[in-house]
Design an enzyme around this catalytic site. Structure first.
Site, mmCIF file in Angstrom:
data_model
loop_
_atom_site.group_PDB
_atom_site.id
_atom_site.type_symbol
_atom_site.label_atom_id
_atom_site.label_comp_id
_atom_site.label_asym_id
_atom_site.label_seq_id
_atom_site.Cartn_x
_atom_site.Cartn_y
_atom_site.Cartn_z
ATOM 1 C CG HIS A 155 33.746 45.569 38.737
ATOM 2 N ND1 HIS A 155 32.485 46.009 38.409
ATOM 3 C CD2 HIS A 155 33.847 45.699 40.078
ATOM 4 C CE1 HIS A 155 31.860 46.408 39.511
ATOM 5 N NE2 HIS A 155 32.668 46.236 40.531
ATOM 6 C CG ASP A 362 35.321 44.221 28.568
ATOM 7 O OD1 ASP A 362 35.433 44.562 29.759
ATOM 8 O OD2 ASP A 362 35.125 45.020 27.635
#
Ligand code: GDG
Length: 456
Positions: A155, A362
């Site tokens: 992720h 991110d």
């Protein structure tokens, strides 16, 4: 269809009939709801004699959780996972705190998970592991003789070799990852960085279709950008029953609302964002008294030193900025160090004319996608997005900024507030189109099809 076993660090607290959760949990739940399956992970409890908990059935899903001992928690979770992997995979090598005993603890917990999951497995089960906590999990399972199809979705970002190699055990990490059959990344950049390392430093060889041969194994790699349920977010944002808090908020605002929502984490670029907002107030005084910036930052990993430091720092900065600019009837920055239920959060997104999503790095950033999904297409707000969020690869019509450039971010805030409605509509429509194509369903289905070796 063969049974799916999902393994993640934590099993999300799920109840039947509960409002849909965000991100990972929503995708995993969707994947399991369809044909049923198993979800295994840490219970969130720390216990001296860590024992697996009895299975819990929620609809067609069987949940298995395990407690961790204090030492396992400290070494695996606080130590290697969040003191080494989290900062380095987010390119923050200055925050890395490596300790050999903690690395050993990380591998020990991956072994513990593997032994527990192996006991549940049937011959044709497929296993989908999630995230940076489980890089060794496949190797642990292989050591137990498991030959089932195993996939990992990362992720968070995967950095280039120059950064990864600051982790002293980098070679072992990549070798362990190659025991999966499928490695999924958020962006092409992350996948390319992994392949770069695997080929240049692990002697791997590309064999076509994203697959490499390394360590006597064949590993397929793929890019699966995670998405959101676009229509569901919009519906939640507009539901009258959910809008009470948003309505109260609007009543206290003078005009424009710029919103940010992030877990309180140094990777999210909150300090740089506060500085950029100060710069905006300084350089664009015409907006004084009209603009409010609201930062919602639920505390996270509060027992780790670096997280306590950033919390203290932001509290100080928020006070200083308000002290410098506030008027008797205007507080320019509202800092809320708390979380809100999801059905309250979505209407808050809808209330904001601009959203600042400016992480230093991110993997994807779902707040950016949720904000876009929550907007009214006839009068949408503007997304200001860091070029270092995975989402920037898809949301190209956001106002893309460099989170290290305070003046650039301040200029983007000015541009967002002043943007004509036609331009806002155009930018928003383009983002919605991409998000509907790269939906959460597509992420889930493409990963599973590749894991099972089907045509997607
Ligand atoms: C990791 C990767 C990747 C936030 N505050 C509240 C709340 N949230 C929800 C948001 C969103 C989720 O949490 C945050 O997701 P992000 O993607 O922004 O970030 P991470 O938590 O760091 O997630 C990330 C993601 O995994 C999925 O692959 O995109 O890059 O780091 O859904 O809405 N939810 C509620 N109250 C809050 O106060 N209920």
């Amino acid at each position: 269809m063969s049974r799916l076993i999902v393994v993640s660090n934590r099993v999300a607290p799920i109840q039947e009939g509960e409002a849909t959760a965000g991100g990972l949990a929503a995708g995993v739940l969707d994947a399991l709801k369809g044909h049923g399956g198993v979800w295994f992970g840490w219970s969130g409890e720390i216990a001296d004699n860590a024992e697996p908990q009895p299975a819990r059935e929620v609809g067609p899903i069987t949940l298995f959780t395990i407690d961790l001992s204090r030492t396992d928690y400290d070494q695996y979770y606080r130590g290697f996972a969040n003191g080494v992997l989290w900062p380095v995979l987010h390119y923050q090598i200055g925050l890395e705190k490596y300790d050999r005993a903690e690395f050993a603890g990380y591998k020990r917990v991956n072994d513990l998970f593997a032994r527990s999951v192996a006991k549940l497995m049937r011959p044709d089960d497929v296993v989908w592991a999630h995230d940076y906590h489980l890089l060794f999990f496949a190797e642990s399972l292989r050591n137990l003789g498991v030959t089932n199809r195993l996939g990992l979705f990362l992720h968070i970002p995967f950095p280039g070799p120059g950064t990864l190699r600051t982790i002293p055990c980098h070679a072992e990490l990549v070798r362990a990852m190659c025991h999966y059959d499928l490695l999924g990344f958020q962006t092409e950049q992350d996948r390319a960085a992994f392949l770069d390392y695997a080929i240049r430093w692990s002697g791997g060889r590309m064999i076509g279709d994203g697959a490499i041969a390394a360590f006597d194994r064949v590993v397929k790699t793929g890019v699966y950008p995670i998405g959101v349920h676009v229509d569901e977010v919009r519906a939640q944002a507009g539901l009258a029953a959910n809008r009470r808090v948003a309505t109260r908020l609007r009543a206290t605002l003078l005009d424009w609302l710029i919103l940010s929502v992030d877990r309180l984490d140094y990777s999210k670029g909150l300090r740089q964002r506060f500085m950029a907002y100060e710069r905006f107030l300084q350089d664009y005084p015409n907006w004084h008294n009209n603009v409010t910036f609201m930062q919602i930052a639920p505390p996270s990993r509060g027992d780790i030193d670096t997280y306590q430091e950033i919390r203290r720092e932001l509290e100080g900065e928020a006070g200083r900025i308000n002290g410098r600019f506030a008027e008797v009837d205007w507080v320019p920055l509202r800092y809320l160090n708390k979380s809100f239920p999801r059905n309250v959060l979505m209407p808050l997104y809808a209330e904001a004319q601009a959203c600042l999503v400016t992480p230093l790095r991110d993997g994807m950033n779902l707040v950016a996608k949720e904000y876009v999904a929550a907007q009214n297409p006839a009068d949408p707000g503007v997304l200001i997005l860091s070029q270092f969020a995975g989402a920037a690869n898809e949301l190209e019509t956001a106002l893309l900024v460099n989170p290290y450039d305070e003046e650039g971010m301040a200029a983007a805030m000015d541009q967002a507030i002043a943007m004509p409605i036609e331009e806002r509509q155009e930018r928003h429509a383009a983002m919605i189109k991409v998000m509907k194509e790269n939906s959460l369903e597509r992420w889930r289905d493409r990963f599973q099809a590749d894991l099972r070796g089907e045509q997607s």
